[in-house]
Design a protein around this motif. Structure first.
Motif, short mmCIF file in Angstrom:
data_model
loop_
_atom_site.label_atom_id
_atom_site.label_comp_id
_atom_site.label_asym_id
_atom_site.label_seq_id
_atom_site.Cartn_x
_atom_site.Cartn_y
_atom_site.Cartn_z
N VAL A 57 8.37 45.82 68.83
CA VAL A 57 9.04 44.69 68.18
C VAL A 57 10.11 45.19 67.21
CG1 VAL A 57 8.72 42.80 66.51
CG2 VAL A 57 7.18 43.01 68.48
N THR A 65 13.06 46.89 69.03
CA THR A 65 13.79 45.89 69.79
C THR A 65 14.63 45.01 68.87
OG1 THR A 65 12.17 45.88 71.56
CG2 THR A 65 13.53 43.93 71.36
N ILE A 83 1.57 47.12 78.61
CA ILE A 83 2.19 45.88 78.14
C ILE A 83 3.17 46.10 76.99
CG2 ILE A 83 1.73 43.64 77.05
CD1 ILE A 83 -0.74 43.47 78.88
N PRO A 84 2.83 46.90 75.96
CA PRO A 84 3.81 47.09 74.88
C PRO A 84 5.13 47.69 75.37
CG PRO A 84 1.64 47.79 74.14
CD PRO A 84 1.54 47.51 75.62
N ILE A 103 6.40 47.54 78.44
CA ILE A 103 7.07 46.55 79.29
C ILE A 103 7.71 45.46 78.44
CG2 ILE A 103 6.73 44.77 81.05
CD1 ILE A 103 4.39 46.59 82.11
N ALA A 104 6.95 44.88 77.53
CA ALA A 104 7.46 43.76 76.73
C ALA A 104 8.65 44.18 75.87
CB ALA A 104 6.33 43.20 75.85
N ALA A 105 8.50 45.29 75.19
CA ALA A 105 9.58 45.75 74.31
C ALA A 105 10.85 46.04 75.10
CB ALA A 105 9.14 46.99 73.54
N ASN A 106 10.71 46.66 76.24
CA ASN A 106 11.89 47.05 77.00
C ASN A 106 12.52 45.90 77.77
OD1 ASN A 106 12.51 50.00 76.60
ND2 ASN A 106 10.31 50.01 76.85
N VAL A 107 11.76 44.87 78.12
CA VAL A 107 12.36 43.69 78.72
C VAL A 107 13.30 43.03 77.70
CG1 VAL A 107 11.89 41.30 79.45
CG2 VAL A 107 10.63 43.19 80.48
N VAL A 108 12.80 42.83 76.49
CA VAL A 108 13.62 42.20 75.45
C VAL A 108 14.79 43.10 75.06
CG1 VAL A 108 13.62 41.24 73.11
CG2 VAL A 108 11.66 40.84 74.61
N LEU A 129 2.80 47.59 70.16
CA LEU A 129 3.50 46.31 70.11
C LEU A 129 4.36 46.19 68.86
CD1 LEU A 129 0.72 43.92 71.45
CD2 LEU A 129 2.92 44.42 72.54
#
Length: 90
Positions: free
Chosen positions: A15, A18, A62-63, A65-70, A11
């Motif tokens: 962050v 990103t 999750i890390p 997915i979250a990083a790449n969505v943003v 994560l």
């Protein structure tokens, strides 16, 4: 999904990498110019991010997915600004 130090590390890495795109978004928006940004780099970057998302969803990470969505949102903003400001249009 259990959160442990590996998930936390992922994560934090997500962050940081990103957020690295945020200054470019701001600079492009303020200067109303994306002339120095390569079309091929932006397109390849967006394709790569989409593939990372597919991979992240396939392994339910999750890390990733979250990083790449943003990141995809920020890269898409840069790409949209490049389109908007091409040929010096504002």
């Amino acid at each position: 999904m259990e959160f442990n130090y590996i998930t936390t590390l992922g994560l934090v890495a997500g962050v940081l990498t990103t957020l690295a795109y945020l200054p470019q978004v701001i600079k492009t928006w303020k200067s109303k110019s994306a002339q120095d940004l390569s079309w091929s780099m932006l397109i390849v970057l967006c394709i790569g991010i989409v593939l990372w998302l597919v991979y992240g969803f396939s392994i339910q990470d999750i890390p990733i997915i979250a990083a790449n969505v943003v990141t995809l949102i920020l890269a898409s903003i840069i790409l949209a600004l490049k389109i908007k400001y091409q040929n010096g249009a504002s």
